[in-house]
Design an enzyme around this catalytic site. Structure first.
Site, PDB file in Angstrom:
ATOM      1  N   ARG A  90       0.837  -1.200   0.000  1.00 61.14           N
ATOM      2  CA  ARG A  90       0.000   0.000   0.000  1.00 61.14           C
ATOM      3  C   ARG A  90       0.867   1.242   0.000  1.00 61.14           C
ATOM      4  O   ARG A  90       1.851   1.326   0.742  1.00 61.14           O
ATOM      5  CB  ARG A  90      -0.923  -0.006   1.222  1.00 61.14           C
ATOM      6  CG  ARG A  90      -1.794  -1.261   1.208  1.00 61.14           C
ATOM      7  CD  ARG A  90      -2.906  -1.241   2.214  1.00 61.14           C
ATOM      8  NE  ARG A  90      -3.636  -2.507   2.110  1.00 61.14           N
ATOM      9  CZ  ARG A  90      -4.638  -2.856   2.908  1.00 61.14           C
ATOM     10  NH1 ARG A  90      -5.040  -2.017   3.850  1.00 61.14           N
ATOM     11  NH2 ARG A  90      -5.252  -4.016   2.747  1.00 61.14           N
ATOM     12  N   ARG A 138       1.708   0.601  10.207  1.00 64.50           N
ATOM     13  CA  ARG A 138       1.378   1.111   8.875  1.00 64.50           C
ATOM     14  C   ARG A 138       2.599   1.014   7.967  1.00 64.50           C
ATOM     15  O   ARG A 138       3.442   1.904   7.941  1.00 64.50           O
ATOM     16  CB  ARG A 138       0.897   2.556   8.980  1.00 64.50           C
ATOM     17  CG  ARG A 138       0.172   3.086   7.756  1.00 64.50           C
ATOM     18  CD  ARG A 138      -0.379   4.475   7.986  1.00 64.50           C
ATOM     19  NE  ARG A 138      -1.382   4.517   9.034  1.00 64.50           N
ATOM     20  CZ  ARG A 138      -2.679   4.221   8.842  1.00 64.50           C
ATOM     21  NH1 ARG A 138      -3.107   3.918   7.639  1.00 64.50           N
ATOM     22  NH2 ARG A 138      -3.528   4.263   9.858  1.00 64.50           N
ATOM     23  N   GLU A 182      -7.086  -1.622  14.829  1.00 64.61           N
ATOM     24  CA  GLU A 182      -7.653  -2.534  13.838  1.00 64.61           C
ATOM     25  C   GLU A 182      -6.654  -3.611  13.443  1.00 64.61           C
ATOM     26  O   GLU A 182      -5.503  -3.325  13.121  1.00 64.61           O
ATOM     27  CB  GLU A 182      -8.053  -1.728  12.589  1.00 64.61           C
ATOM     28  CG  GLU A 182      -8.576  -2.606  11.476  1.00 64.61           C
ATOM     29  CD  GLU A 182      -8.772  -1.819  10.181  1.00 64.61           C
ATOM     30  OE1 GLU A 182      -8.866  -0.577  10.249  1.00 64.61           O
ATOM     31  OE2 GLU A 182      -8.818  -2.464   9.125  1.00 64.61           O
ATOM     32  N   SER A 220     -10.583  -6.711   9.228  1.00 65.90           N
ATOM     33  CA  SER A 220     -11.752  -6.030   8.718  1.00 65.90           C
ATOM     34  C   SER A 220     -12.580  -7.073   7.995  1.00 65.90           C
ATOM     35  O   SER A 220     -12.071  -7.730   7.092  1.00 65.90           O
ATOM     36  CB  SER A 220     -11.273  -4.998   7.709  1.00 65.90           C
ATOM     37  OG  SER A 220     -11.931  -3.801   7.882  1.00 65.90           O
ATOM     38  N   ARG A 237       0.515  -6.653  12.399  1.00 66.88           N
ATOM     39  CA  ARG A 237      -0.152  -6.106  13.579  1.00 66.88           C
ATOM     40  C   ARG A 237      -0.330  -7.173  14.655  1.00 66.88           C
ATOM     41  O   ARG A 237      -0.343  -6.864  15.852  1.00 66.88           O
ATOM     42  CB  ARG A 237      -1.499  -5.492  13.183  1.00 66.88           C
ATOM     43  CG  ARG A 237      -1.307  -4.224  12.339  1.00 66.88           C
ATOM     44  CD  ARG A 237      -2.596  -3.512  12.010  1.00 66.88           C
ATOM     45  NE  ARG A 237      -2.312  -2.304  11.239  1.00 66.88           N
ATOM     46  CZ  ARG A 237      -3.238  -1.404  10.877  1.00 66.88           C
ATOM     47  NH1 ARG A 237      -4.511  -1.594  11.223  1.00 66.88           N
ATOM     48  NH2 ARG A 237      -2.889  -0.344  10.191  1.00 66.88           N
TER      49      ARG A 237
END
Length: 424
Positions: free
Chosen positions: A262, A277, A349, A352, A391
RNA sequence: GGAGAGGUGUCCGAGUUGGCCGAAGGAGCACGAUUGGAAAUCGUGUAGACGGGGUAACUCGUCUCGAGGGUUCGAAUCCCUCUCUCUCCGCCA
């Protein structure tokens, strides 16, 4: 993509529901006019084509009988010209229409809480006990660096910011988590394991909804039409693109490990430290293709399968039901699993889980037939992280840290870590 | 990367002097007949998208022979571009 027919019929009702998302949907207002124009052109062009087909038949007959057909041919030249003009106009109109439709987000399901920001997400469930430390818990990047598991410095030198080297037991831990999750989902939850391509072309990115609207969020390979996948959802959902499945094949369930890429454009300054991130991270993704009437039940199931990973790792988490403002472009409903991070005293988070209904299926043209004689219908697609590996590593390091700086390993991971109890 | 071959309906497979081809033939599948039942046999049927009409069953029309353009009154058939598959060579893991 929304169903144009439904949009035509319930325009104002749909518009209202889309407004709850709180994003700019001014594109939508152009729909009725362009849609109307498209149908008008089609009708005009098809009438002419009908005439052309009929006269061509006559010409063909005349030619065979060696009779003169020149007057008909002359007449048809004009008709053909008109058709050509109309077809051109139709192409442009359809392009415009397509561009509008591809940029309209999915309609929030009725069970989705209406809200204006992430503040309005609704707490659905909390699980596990928040650990008590007799000391100040350290952030995972300090723990990881101290134990030689994570090397952000070297990654900065080699690739720049938002990259990391997993090293030694750190690399092994990453691999252990991937294997543990894949094993769980394939043997306990009935998923078929998949290792997908990491590069896909534009159609696939459009199929799942990354394009055309979110081009800046993904990496494009220069001098090619290929993109680095931001999630395995893209290749795996597109695995069945342009297919008509049999009803008894459904539900189809795939568990795919992949690296994810990303660009994180627009995230400058946010989560600059640690694993939260990254430009590249690992993830095990769950993807399901289901019958429409089952999709909400399947969403609950999918979510609980992702939760199972956290439960087995004994990591405290909560489940949030995303409100209309925080749904994501393609989702009709979404749950986020958020894991507890002691160093920042927050939930972050880690998964998802979304039901896209037929939004992706329509874009990627994935259908099924209830039985031999029935018309193909769009399937519903769902996916969820099960889980994001980076994560998860962060959460394990932080939640399992000891006063002496060692990390105790969750029991389920020990078989994947040569039986070790501690990383030290 | 170089050279060649090819992409036709669920599958196989005909179809290149453009017109009677949405497409022969076969297989598969569905339904029916036959049978005590099955096999075999016979008959019928067997794509999708879009647009119009109808409450609906349905019906009319347009488009689709890898994709997109073009030539033509008319294209599966001719031309161009792209794409994918296969074979040989090169290169590599």
């Amino acid at each position: 993509m929304l169903d144009p027919r439904r949009l035509r019929q319930d325009f104002s009702a749909i518009k209202q529901r889309l407004q709850y998302r709180g994003e700019d949907i001014s594109e939508l207002d152009r729909f009725p006019e362009v849609d109307e124009k498209r149908r008008a052109i089609i009708q005009e062009a098809e009438a002419l084509k009908k005439k052309r087909n009929e006269v061509s038949q006559q010409i063909s007959v005349l030619k065979r009988e060696k009779k003169d057909a020149d007057h008909l041919i002359q007449e048809m030249k004009h008709v053909s010209e008109s058709i050509k003009t109309l077809d051109q106009e139709l192409r442009e109109t359809e392009n415009t229409l397509q561009n509008i439709l591809l940029r309209i987000p999915n309609i929030p399901h009725e069970s989705v809480p209406i809200g204006e920001s992430e503040e309005d997400n609704v707490l659905h469930k909390t699980w596990g006990d928040i650990p008590e430390f007799g000391f100040e818990p350290k952030p995972h990047w300090e723990l990881g660096a101290a134990l030689g598991l994570l090397d952000f410095e070297a990654a900065g030198k080699v690739a720049g910011s938002r990259f990391v080297f997993h090293k030694g037991l750190g690399a092994k831990l990453e691999r252990a988590l991937i294997n543990f999750m894949l094993d769980l989902h394939t043997s306990e939850h009935g998923y078929v394991e998949m290792l997908p391509p990491y590069l896909v072309h534009e159609d696939s990115m459009t199929g799942t909804g990354q394009l055309p609207k979110f081009a800046e969020d993904v990496f494009k390979i220069e001098d090619s039409h290929l993109f680095l996948i931001p999630t395995a959802e893209v290749p795996v959902t597109n695995y069945h693109r342009e297919e008509i499945l049999e009803a008894d094949q459904l539900p189809l369930a795939y568990a795919a490990y992949s690296s994810c890429f990303r660009s994180e454009a627009g995230a400058a300054g946010r989560d600059t430290r640690g694993l939260i991130r990254q430009h590249q991270f690992n993830k095990v993704e769950l993807v399901r293709f289901v019958k429409p009437e089952e999709s909400y039940e399947q969403l609950e199931q999918l979510t609980s399968q992702a939760e199972k990973v956290l439960q087995l790792l004994n990591l405290p988490y909560r489940v949030m039901s995303m409100c209309t403002a925080d749904l994501g472009f393609a989702a009709a409903k979404k749950y986020d699993l958020e894991v507890w991070l002691p160093s920042s005293q927050t939930y972050r988070e880690i998964s998802s889980c979304s039901n896209f209904e037929d939004f992706q299926a329509r874009r990627a043209n994935i259908r099924f037939r209830r039985d031999k004689k029935s018309k193909p219908e769009f399937v519903h697609t769902l996916n969820g992280s099960g889980l994001a590996i980076g994560r998860t590593v962060a959460a394990i390091l932080e939640n399992y840290q000891q006063a002496d700086g060692r990390i105790r390993l969750p029991e389920v991971l020990r078989p994947y870590m040569q039986g070790k109890e501690y990383v030290e």
